[in-house]
Motif scaffolding. Structure first.
Motif, PDB file in Angstrom:
ATOM      1  N   VAL A  68       0.772  -1.196   0.183  1.00 60.82           N
ATOM      2  CA  VAL A  68       0.080   0.045  -0.055  1.00 60.82           C
ATOM      3  C   VAL A  68       0.839   1.213   0.050  1.00 60.82           C
ATOM      4  O   VAL A  68       0.328   2.405   0.564  1.00 60.82           O
ATOM      5  N   ASP A  69       2.151   1.234  -0.397  1.00 59.41           N
ATOM      6  CA  ASP A  69       3.047   2.004  -0.768  1.00 59.41           C
ATOM      7  C   ASP A  69       3.221   3.043   0.692  1.00 59.41           C
ATOM      8  O   ASP A  69       3.599   4.360   0.431  1.00 59.41           O
TER       9      ASP A  69
ATOM     10  N   PHE B 177     -14.233  -8.530   2.876  1.00 62.18           N
ATOM     11  CA  PHE B 177     -14.591  -7.723   1.551  1.00 62.18           C
ATOM     12  C   PHE B 177     -15.158  -6.730   1.768  1.00 62.18           C
ATOM     13  O   PHE B 177     -16.496  -6.574   2.286  1.00 62.18           O
ATOM     14  N   ASP B 178     -14.311  -5.424   1.819  1.00 61.20           N
ATOM     15  CA  ASP B 178     -15.108  -4.157   1.964  1.00 61.20           C
ATOM     16  C   ASP B 178     -15.456  -3.448   0.561  1.00 61.20           C
ATOM     17  O   ASP B 178     -14.515  -3.768  -0.312  1.00 61.20           O
ATOM     18  N   LYS B 179     -16.223  -2.892   0.613  1.00 67.58           N
ATOM     19  CA  LYS B 179     -16.615  -2.228  -0.706  1.00 67.58           C
ATOM     20  C   LYS B 179     -16.704  -0.637  -0.538  1.00 67.58           C
ATOM     21  O   LYS B 179     -17.289   0.033   0.320  1.00 67.58           O
ATOM     22  N   LEU B 180     -15.854  -0.108  -1.391  1.00 67.20           N
ATOM     23  CA  LEU B 180     -15.911   1.517  -1.659  1.00 67.20           C
ATOM     24  C   LEU B 180     -17.162   1.920  -2.476  1.00 67.20           C
ATOM     25  O   LEU B 180     -17.196   1.548  -3.506  1.00 67.20           O
TER      26      LEU B 180
ATOM     27  N   ASP C 100      -7.312   2.184  -1.951  1.00 70.22           N
ATOM     28  CA  ASP C 100      -7.853   1.767  -3.242  1.00 70.22           C
ATOM     29  C   ASP C 100      -6.756   1.318  -3.981  1.00 70.22           C
ATOM     30  O   ASP C 100      -6.070   1.684  -4.933  1.00 70.22           O
ATOM     31  N   ARG C 101      -6.810  -0.099  -4.072  1.00 72.96           N
ATOM     32  CA  ARG C 101      -5.983  -1.091  -4.748  1.00 72.96           C
ATOM     33  C   ARG C 101      -6.606  -2.613  -4.870  1.00 72.96           C
ATOM     34  O   ARG C 101      -7.247  -2.971  -3.829  1.00 72.96           O
ATOM     35  N   ASP C 102      -6.226  -3.360  -5.790  1.00 74.70           N
ATOM     36  CA  ASP C 102      -6.459  -4.701  -5.785  1.00 74.70           C
ATOM     37  C   ASP C 102      -5.281  -5.292  -6.443  1.00 74.70           C
ATOM     38  O   ASP C 102      -4.246  -4.674  -6.777  1.00 74.70           O
TER      39      ASP C 102
ATOM     40  N   ARG D  39      -5.019   5.642  -2.885  1.00 74.99           N
ATOM     41  CA  ARG D  39      -5.776   6.778  -2.429  1.00 74.99           C
ATOM     42  C   ARG D  39      -6.317   6.014  -0.856  1.00 74.99           C
ATOM     43  O   ARG D  39      -6.557   4.791  -0.929  1.00 74.99           O
ATOM     44  N   ARG D  40      -6.101   6.775   0.012  1.00 72.51           N
ATOM     45  CA  ARG D  40      -6.736   6.449   1.287  1.00 72.51           C
ATOM     46  C   ARG D  40      -8.072   6.739   1.611  1.00 72.51           C
ATOM     47  O   ARG D  40      -8.360   8.021   1.433  1.00 72.51           O
TER      48      ARG D  40
END
Ligand code: BG6
Length: 475
Positions: A56-57, A382-385, A445-447, A454-455
């Motif tokens: 996550v950088d 599993f969370d959803k944005l 925000d990544r998969d 982005r956080r």
């Protein structure tokens, strides 16, 4: 109806992470490769070939991430140092850029009044040491690990009070040497117990050195504690439960805290020819390097039943995120796991059991008479944005709330608990499950395909902020 004491004023309300799971920058700043950098690139080892090259950088976003921690009001942040960032090939010349990175993180935390909790080893062994002598299977690692740890004691001993020696030696080496699911992916019980013995010696050695270099600090291992339950009061199930507690938990904790192995397990392994080689001086070293506190990583309890000879063997865990796909696992003649019909489970079949956490804390506190710290506890889901940058994770809030309450109950029961570090602060790479199994208060925000990194603050972020602000009253 129960009235609880307040949490202590200095209770460490925290969150946790590990280097490989958040940092990325796997080959930047002079870092050498770890066994995970290599292992995740082998085909079929992780969910969709997921790896921590970028993670996550966090390496490039330390200030942004610490600002979010400060906004949340965190009192403690547990992170791990990557050994090959400090010593790219495990020993030799120290890499100043690596030390400077962690110094920047520690200074940022301290500037916001956040207590750093530094983990020395969270599984990312320098690949060079694996290649040279087989890593944890060779006693040479004890000196190399000590040199690395002393480097950190000398550099950060004045700034960091709380230290974790080995993270989840039990879980990591079970995967590495029994299930074959972590590097070096071996399935051999004799080598498993031999590697563990060497890890115990290394743990004791660095605790001994810690006393010299950081006399006012506190150090202990973090143990993956899954308390055992018997499936029933049938004597066969009770015996399976006793076996499981000795073989899967006390084997490690007794070695760490008492400097000896539990009797029935040791007798069994001598008989089977799988006992580790104990050289003169080994047990004395273990007794000289016992911890100040025990770090407890608690996720679930496991329920055990009788397992006749010829029965169920060790099976790999569910990494699919499909409910109901975890096979029974065990050791013939000793025990096997069975689902607990009284408990709900997560999508990865992990039993949700806050009472189990209270039981865990009480068992450890009364057996070892040491302070405890929850160094990990959390829910992978599993969370959803959603539209408008919303992540609604009420299931995580429920999970955390019930477990923090269990901590409060355990303290009422007399347990000395230093703090509670939720797993995790931001979303992370879940070693084998990729980025789809999320744990954070902060969504990233990544998969597996990538993403903006982005956080986004989840609903649970705001909940935990209030819990901390109220000193645990607004649970
Ligand atoms: C512990 C580890 O095993 O549990 C963490 O110390 C890990 O590094 C956490 O992420 C959750 O496990 P998983 O497999 O769901 O990522």
């Amino acid at each position: 109806h129960h009235k609880f004491n307040d949490f202590p004023k200095d209770f460490l309300w925290g969150a946790a992470s590990a280097a490989y799971q958040v940092e990325g920058a796997w080959d930047e700043g002079g870092k050498g490769p770890s066994v995970w950098d290599s292992f995740t690139k082998l085909p079929g080892k992780t969910f969709q070939g997921s790896n921590g090259d970028v993670a996550v950088d966090h390496y490039h976003r330390v200030e942004e991430d610490v600002a979010l921690m400060a906004e949340m009001g965190l009192k403690a942040y547990r992170f791990s140092v990557s050994w090959p960032r400090i010593y790219p090939t495990g020993r030799g010349e120290v890499n100043e850029a690596g030390l400077a990175f962690y110094e920047r993180l520690i200074d940022a935390l301290l500037a916001h009044g956040i207590e750093p909790v530094l983990t020395l080893y969270h599984w990312d062994l320098p690949q060079a040491l694996q290649d040279e002598y087989g890593g944890w299977e060779d006693r040479r690692i004890i000196d190399d690990f000590e040199r690395y740890c002393v480097t950190l004691y000398q550099r950060f001993g004045a700034k960091v009070k709380y230290w974790v020696s080995l993270n989840e030696q039990n879980y990591n080496l079970t995967n590495a040497y029994q299930l074959g699911t972590h590097p070096p992916a071996v399935q051999d019980r004799k080598r498993f117990f031999a590697a563990n013995h060497i890890a115990f010696l290394a743990n004791a050695r660095v605790i001994k050195a810690f006393r010299e270099h950081v006399p006012n600090g506190l150090i202990g291992p973090s143990f993956a504690y899954s308390p055992a339950y018997p499936a029933s009061c049938a004597p066969g199930d009770m015996l399976a439960f006793e076996n499981a507690e000795e073989f899967t938990n006390y084997w490690w904790l007794d070695a760490y805290c008492f400097g000896r192995y539990p009797q029935a397990a040791l007798a069994y392994l001598k008989e089977s020819g799988e006992a580790p080689e104990i050289l003169p001086g080994d047990l004395a070293l273990l007794r000289e390097g016992t911890p100040d506190y025990i770090g407890v990583n608690y996720y679930y309890t496991l329920t055990y039943t009788d397992n006749p000879l010829g029965g169920q063997t060790m099976q790999r865990i569910n990494t699919t995120g499909q409910k109901g796909t975890t096979p029974s696992s065990g050791v013939p003649g000793l025990y096997r796991t069975t689902p607990n019909p009284h408990l709900e489970t997560s999508n990865w079949d992990w039993a949700i059991d806050p009472t189990g956490m209270r039981i865990a804390l009480r068992r450890l506190s009364s057996r070892y008479a040491l302070p405890l710290m929850i160094t990990e506890n959390g829910l992978g889901e599993f969370d959803k944005l959603e539209a408008g940058d919303k992540v609604q994770d009420p299931y995580r809030i429920d999970y955390l709330r019930s477990h923090v309450k269990a901590c409060q109950e355990a303290m009422q029961d007399g347990v000395e608990l230093l703090g509670y570090c939720a797993w995790s602060f931001t979303d992370i790479l879940s070693w084998l499950n990729g980025y789809q199994k999320r744990y954070g208060f902060v969504y990233v925000d990544r998969d597996e395909q990538g993403g903006s990194l982005r956080r986004v603050k989840k609903e649970s972020f705001h909940w935990y902020r209030q819990v901390i602000a109220s000193g645990g009253k607004a649970l």
